[in-house]
Design a protein around this motif. Structure first.
Motif, PDB file in Angstrom:
ATOM      1  N   PRO A 195      20.132  13.529 -14.068  1.00 18.78           N
ATOM      2  CA  PRO A 195      20.604  12.340 -14.788  1.00 18.78           C
ATOM      3  C   PRO A 195      21.969  11.857 -14.313  1.00 18.78           C
ATOM      4  N   LEU A 245      22.847   8.166 -12.766  1.00 20.88           N
ATOM      5  CA  LEU A 245      23.921   7.380 -13.360  1.00 20.88           C
ATOM      6  C   LEU A 245      24.890   6.901 -12.288  1.00 20.88           C
ATOM      7  N   THR A 273      23.331   4.021 -10.448  1.00 22.23           N
ATOM      8  CA  THR A 273      23.348   2.816 -11.277  1.00 22.23           C
ATOM      9  C   THR A 273      24.726   2.170 -11.288  1.00 22.23           C
ATOM     10  N   MET A 292      21.829  -3.244 -17.960  1.00 19.29           N
ATOM     11  CA  MET A 292      21.959  -1.792 -18.037  1.00 19.29           C
ATOM     12  C   MET A 292      21.803  -1.297 -19.468  1.00 19.29           C
ATOM     13  N   LEU A 293      22.426  -2.004 -20.431  1.00 17.94           N
ATOM     14  CA  LEU A 293      22.324  -1.605 -21.829  1.00 17.94           C
ATOM     15  C   LEU A 293      20.896  -1.744 -22.347  1.00 17.94           C
ATOM     16  N   ALA A 325      18.896   1.140 -20.960  1.00 17.59           N
ATOM     17  CA  ALA A 325      19.294   2.403 -21.575  1.00 17.59           C
ATOM     18  C   ALA A 325      18.766   2.518 -23.002  1.00 17.59           C
ATOM     19  N   SER A 374      14.978   2.864 -22.987  1.00 18.42           N
ATOM     20  CA  SER A 374      14.561   4.181 -22.525  1.00 18.42           C
ATOM     21  C   SER A 374      14.751   5.244 -23.605  1.00 18.42           C
ATOM     22  N   VAL A 375      15.910   5.209 -24.261  1.00 19.76           N
ATOM     23  CA  VAL A 375      16.181   6.193 -25.320  1.00 19.76           C
ATOM     24  C   VAL A 375      15.207   6.020 -26.485  1.00 19.76           C
ATOM     25  N   GLY A 393      12.025   1.651 -20.219  1.00 23.87           N
ATOM     26  CA  GLY A 393      13.407   1.230 -20.010  1.00 23.87           C
ATOM     27  C   GLY A 393      13.533   0.259 -18.852  1.00 23.87           C
ATOM     28  N   GLY A 436      14.713  -3.704 -19.057  1.00 23.81           N
ATOM     29  CA  GLY A 436      15.813  -4.189 -18.231  1.00 23.81           C
ATOM     30  C   GLY A 436      15.408  -5.393 -17.397  1.00 23.81           C
TER      31      GLY A 436
END
Length: 242
Positions: A169, A173, A176, A189-190, A193, A196-197, A212, A216
């Motif tokens: 991870p 990151l 990215t 990106m937000l 993220a 995905s979460v 995710g 995006g």
């Protein structure tokens, strides 16, 4: 750049990526033998599949004796981003002859994509000589580090107990953040993220990666494109000069 400089630069870029990705190859080799693979089988998987994240997912599913179709779909979910990579690099890979293009597709992993985009953005053409030099170094090093990890895997024990599993991870990151200067980076990106979460808790792994990525892409498509610099109106300039 001439042919020699392209080759040299590609080898240097590949060496940098090889060093930074070495822990992941070692991690995969260690996990592979922990799940019953031999050193040869682990090396073959790295050489033929050549996808760090998908290999880690696949090896875990192999170890739990999951049905083959589930393993295939899970790896497809993890590698969905490669479809986006190849689409984004169409202007680059489209310049290569067919045989070279298929070889370029095989070598198209995360750092290869990132470095190719950066090179094109800096107005330096990503020639096949440069592309292949970088990709070949990374591919060979990935196999070698897999063998090292598989050989010493029994000495390491459980990689997760040492916290080695967090390396992947962190690596993604870093890739990215290399694009943080791009237009609409933060909202895209937000969105990826958060999506995905949320998907990880709702549908579970590895589908959260594709969800995710899709979210995006959706946000990137909705947001306005970067403004192009407008050319000055020649007639207006002439009027001001009078």
């Amino acid at each position: 750049m001439d042919s020699h400089e392209q080759l040299t630069n590609g080898l240097k870029k590949g060496a940098i990526v090889a060093i930074s990705s070495a822990p992941f190859g070692i991690l995969f080799g260690a996990i592979a033998v922990d799940n019953g693979f031999s050193i040869t089988e682990a090396a073959l998987m790295s050489g033929l599949v050549y996808g760090g994240a998908s290999q880690l997912v696949g090896i875990e599913l192999f170890g739990h004796h999951v049905a083959a179709w589930v393993i295939v779909l899970s790896i497809l979910a993890v590698n969905f981003r490669h479809i986006l990579y190849s689409a984004a690099l169409t202007p680059v890979l489209g310049r290569y002859p067919h045989v070279q293009r298929w070889l370029a597709f095989f070598l198209l992993v995360d750092p290869q994509f990132a470095e190719t985009v950066k090179r094109e953005d800096s107005c330096k053409p990503a020639t096949f000589r440069w592309y292949f030099a970088m990709g070949a170094v990374v591919w060979v090093s990935w196999i070698l580090t897999t063998v090292i990890g598989a050989f010493f895997g029994r000495m390491i024990g459980d990689p997760k107990a040492l916290g080695i599993d967090v390396l992947l991870p962190i690596y993604f990151l870093g890739l990215t953040m290399g694009f943080r200067s791009r237009h609409n980076f933060i909202p895209v990106m937000l969105a990826g993220a958060i999506g995905s979460v949320a998907a990880f808790h709702i549908v579970g792994s590895p589908w959260h990666i594709s969800v995710g990525a899709a979210l995006g892409i959706l946000v990137a498509a909705i947001l306005p494109p970067p403004k192009m610099h407008e050319e000055p109106d020649v007639s207006e300039i002439e009027r001001e000069a009078m």
